[in-house]
Design a protein around this motif. Structure first.
Motif, PDB file in Angstrom:
ATOM      1  N   LEU A 152       0.836  -1.201   0.000  1.00 12.59           N
ATOM      2  CA  LEU A 152       0.000   0.000   0.000  1.00 12.59           C
ATOM      3  C   LEU A 152       0.874   1.256   0.000  1.00 12.59           C
ATOM      4  O   LEU A 152       0.601   2.225  -0.730  1.00 12.59           O
ATOM      5  CB  LEU A 152      -0.913  -0.029   1.233  1.00 12.59           C
ATOM      6  CG  LEU A 152      -2.169   0.843   1.251  1.00 12.59           C
ATOM      7  CD1 LEU A 152      -2.972   0.672  -0.029  1.00 12.59           C
ATOM      8  CD2 LEU A 152      -3.032   0.477   2.451  1.00 12.59           C
ATOM      9  N   ALA A 153       1.958   1.226   0.764  1.00 10.74           N
ATOM     10  CA  ALA A 153       2.875   2.371   0.825  1.00 10.74           C
ATOM     11  C   ALA A 153       3.514   2.594  -0.542  1.00 10.74           C
ATOM     12  O   ALA A 153       3.612   3.743  -1.010  1.00 10.74           O
ATOM     13  CB  ALA A 153       3.945   2.126   1.894  1.00 10.74           C
ATOM     14  N   ASN A 154       3.912   1.518  -1.202  1.00  7.46           N
ATOM     15  CA  ASN A 154       4.479   1.607  -2.541  1.00  7.46           C
ATOM     16  C   ASN A 154       3.520   2.257  -3.516  1.00  7.46           C
ATOM     17  O   ASN A 154       3.877   3.149  -4.286  1.00  7.46           O
ATOM     18  CB  ASN A 154       4.804   0.203  -3.062  1.00  7.46           C
ATOM     19  CG  ASN A 154       6.285  -0.073  -2.988  1.00  7.46           C
ATOM     20  OD1 ASN A 154       7.091   0.863  -2.936  1.00  7.46           O
ATOM     21  ND2 ASN A 154       6.638  -1.343  -2.968  1.00  7.46           N
ATOM     22  N   PHE A 155       2.288   1.759  -3.471  1.00  5.90           N
ATOM     23  CA  PHE A 155       1.244   2.283  -4.364  1.00  5.90           C
ATOM     24  C   PHE A 155       1.037   3.784  -4.143  1.00  5.90           C
ATOM     25  O   PHE A 155       0.962   4.556  -5.099  1.00  5.90           O
ATOM     26  CB  PHE A 155      -0.063   1.511  -4.127  1.00  5.90           C
ATOM     27  CG  PHE A 155      -1.251   2.114  -4.807  1.00  5.90           C
ATOM     28  CD1 PHE A 155      -1.383   2.035  -6.196  1.00  5.90           C
ATOM     29  CD2 PHE A 155      -2.234   2.762  -4.075  1.00  5.90           C
ATOM     30  CE1 PHE A 155      -2.482   2.595  -6.828  1.00  5.90           C
ATOM     31  CE2 PHE A 155      -3.332   3.325  -4.708  1.00  5.90           C
ATOM     32  CZ  PHE A 155      -3.448   3.243  -6.086  1.00  5.90           C
ATOM     33  N   ILE A 156       0.971   4.188  -2.875  1.00  2.00           N
ATOM     34  CA  ILE A 156       0.730   5.605  -2.568  1.00  2.00           C
ATOM     35  C   ILE A 156       1.919   6.463  -3.048  1.00  2.00           C
ATOM     36  O   ILE A 156       1.731   7.512  -3.657  1.00  2.00           O
ATOM     37  CB  ILE A 156       0.465   5.795  -1.056  1.00  2.00           C
ATOM     38  CG1 ILE A 156      -0.880   5.144  -0.697  1.00  2.00           C
ATOM     39  CG2 ILE A 156       0.460   7.273  -0.691  1.00  2.00           C
ATOM     40  CD1 ILE A 156      -1.108   4.957   0.784  1.00  2.00           C
ATOM     41  N   ARG A 157       3.125   5.976  -2.831  1.00  2.00           N
ATOM     42  CA  ARG A 157       4.326   6.712  -3.276  1.00  2.00           C
ATOM     43  C   ARG A 157       4.313   6.921  -4.794  1.00  2.00           C
ATOM     44  O   ARG A 157       4.641   7.990  -5.283  1.00  2.00           O
ATOM     45  CB  ARG A 157       5.589   5.938  -2.895  1.00  2.00           C
ATOM     46  CG  ARG A 157       6.101   6.295  -1.518  1.00  2.00           C
ATOM     47  CD  ARG A 157       7.467   5.685  -1.260  1.00  2.00           C
ATOM     48  NE  ARG A 157       7.610   5.483   0.174  1.00  2.00           N
ATOM     49  CZ  ARG A 157       7.485   4.311   0.779  1.00  2.00           C
ATOM     50  NH1 ARG A 157       7.270   3.213   0.089  1.00  2.00           N
ATOM     51  NH2 ARG A 157       7.592   4.231   2.088  1.00  2.00           N
ATOM     52  N   ASN A 158       3.908   5.874  -5.526  1.00  5.67           N
ATOM     53  CA  ASN A 158       3.927   5.947  -6.992  1.00  5.67           C
ATOM     54  C   ASN A 158       2.765   6.733  -7.586  1.00  5.67           C
ATOM     55  O   ASN A 158       2.787   7.067  -8.772  1.00  5.67           O
ATOM     56  CB  ASN A 158       3.909   4.532  -7.597  1.00  5.67           C
ATOM     57  CG  ASN A 158       5.167   3.767  -7.240  1.00  5.67           C
ATOM     58  OD1 ASN A 158       6.210   4.386  -6.999  1.00  5.67           O
ATOM     59  ND2 ASN A 158       5.065   2.454  -7.179  1.00  5.67           N
ATOM     60  N   ASN A 159       1.722   6.982  -6.800  1.00  4.25           N
ATOM     61  CA  ASN A 159       0.527   7.607  -7.376  1.00  4.25           C
ATOM     62  C   ASN A 159       0.170   8.965  -6.788  1.00  4.25           C
ATOM     63  O   ASN A 159      -0.888   9.505  -7.063  1.00  4.25           O
ATOM     64  CB  ASN A 159      -0.669   6.666  -7.234  1.00  4.25           C
ATOM     65  CG  ASN A 159      -0.571   5.503  -8.188  1.00  4.25           C
ATOM     66  OD1 ASN A 159      -0.997   5.593  -9.336  1.00  4.25           O
ATOM     67  ND2 ASN A 159       0.054   4.428  -7.731  1.00  4.25           N
ATOM     68  N   LYS A 160       1.036   9.488  -5.960  1.00  5.61           N
ATOM     69  CA  LYS A 160       0.721  10.776  -5.331  1.00  5.61           C
ATOM     70  C   LYS A 160       0.822  11.929  -6.313  1.00  5.61           C
ATOM     71  O   LYS A 160       1.703  11.920  -7.162  1.00  5.61           O
ATOM     72  CB  LYS A 160       1.645  11.022  -4.147  1.00  5.61           C
ATOM     73  CG  LYS A 160       1.001  10.548  -2.851  1.00  5.61           C
ATOM     74  CD  LYS A 160       1.732  11.088  -1.652  1.00  5.61           C
ATOM     75  CE  LYS A 160       0.776  11.881  -0.789  1.00  5.61           C
ATOM     76  NZ  LYS A 160       1.284  12.142   0.536  1.00  5.61           N
TER      77      LYS A 160
END
Lengths: 218, 84
Positions: free
Chosen positions: B76-84
């Motif tokens: 989830l952290a990865n996803f948020i980092r890549n989509n912010k």
């Protein structure tokens, strides 16, 4: 009027929940204590976290009303206002154009509690949720009695309510959170006697109904 | 543990009413749903809403990718980092 035959009932209000406490309350020896909360520590934490005050009241009342090995019975739940706290929160979110909590939405509908009761206890008998203004208690009883008569078996009946949220308080005459539960068996004389009472007094309050049972016990 | 991962754990505890837990109780790499933390499908919807509100990311409700992003705190952290 007095209920002469045996009634299987239980009730929870803040500070008054055992039979002895209700008896003391009826003799003005005990008052309500609004700081008291229903203790549902017998329910697993992952399940407990979704229980509202109304739900907790139903589960503690049920805990003292039926045994763990109680065979499944049809369920009738009645409430005048239901989960109005959750509804007000959802309406507030809508007005502020915020996303709605799916959990709150699911748990705000009138039959959510009877559904949750079935899921937690793994009961698959029929379930009914009644709302009928200030006649909810008596209408719920008539429904439970009718089902007992037609299914030829006892029905588990709960009535529960709590004071309305501040914004609706002018429509409110419920003064405290309360849950009342009983096993309604149309074969018992007490069910007929209660039926006569609720027919002659359709706006009967749960506290006045409880008084009828205690007068009988004394 | 990064700040973002701690923030996600706190968001999980708060939005899902995990009353008795603290951030350290949640394993960063462990499964959030079914096994592991034991969250269910209602939690998935609730957590989706909370993540959307907090991090302003767009989520596709029915995509297989979304399922992968919500596997653990780390994904989830990865996803948020890549989509912010």
């Amino acid at each position: 009027m007095v209920i002469k035959s045996k009634v299987i009932w239980s009730a929870w209000a803040p500070g008054v929940s055992t039979k002895q406490e209700w008896e003391d309350w009826s003799h003005n020896l005990r008052g309500f204590d609004k700081n008291q909360k229903p203790d549902v520590s017998f329910i697993k934490p992952m399940v407990r976290r979704r229980l509202s005050l109304l739900a907790k009241m139903v589960f503690v009342t049920s805990y003292s009303l039926i045994d763990e090995d109680q065979e499944q019975l049809p369920l009738v739940f009645a409430s005048r206002f239901g989960e109005m706290e959750k509804t007000v929160q959802l309406l507030t979110n809508l007005v502020n154009a915020e996303g709605l909590s799916p959990t709150s939405f699911g748990l705000s509908v009138h039959n959510s509690l009877v559904g949750m009761y079935g899921m937690i206890n793994k009961w698959t008998e029929s379930s009914t949720a009644i709302g009928a203004g200030n006649r909810s208690l008596t209408s719920g009883f008539i429904e439970a009695y009718s089902q007992s008569k037609s299914f030829q078996m006892p029905v588990l009946y709960f009535y529960y309510d709590e004071p309305l949220p501040e914004v609706y308080s002018r429509y409110d005459d419920e003064s405290l959170p309360i849950c009342f539960g009983m096993i309604v068996d149309a074969k018992n004389d007490s069910a007929e006697q209660i039926l006569d009472v609720v027919k002659s007094e359709p706006e009967l309050s749960p506290l006045n109904l409880i008084r009828l049972f205690i007068t009988k016990d004394a | 543990m990064t700040d973002l991962e701690t923030k996600i754990k706190e968001l999980i505890i708060e939005s899902l009413d995990l009353e008795d837990m603290v951030a350290d109780d949640i394993d960063t790499d462990e499964a959030l749903f079914v096994d592991g933390l034991g969250l269910d499908s209602i939690d998935a919807l609730e957590l989706g809403l909370a993540v959307k509100n907090e991090f302003h990311v767009v989520l596709e409700a029915s995509s297989e990718d979304t399922k992968k992003h919500f596997y653990s705190v780390a994904t989830l952290a990865n996803f948020i980092r890549n989509n912010k």
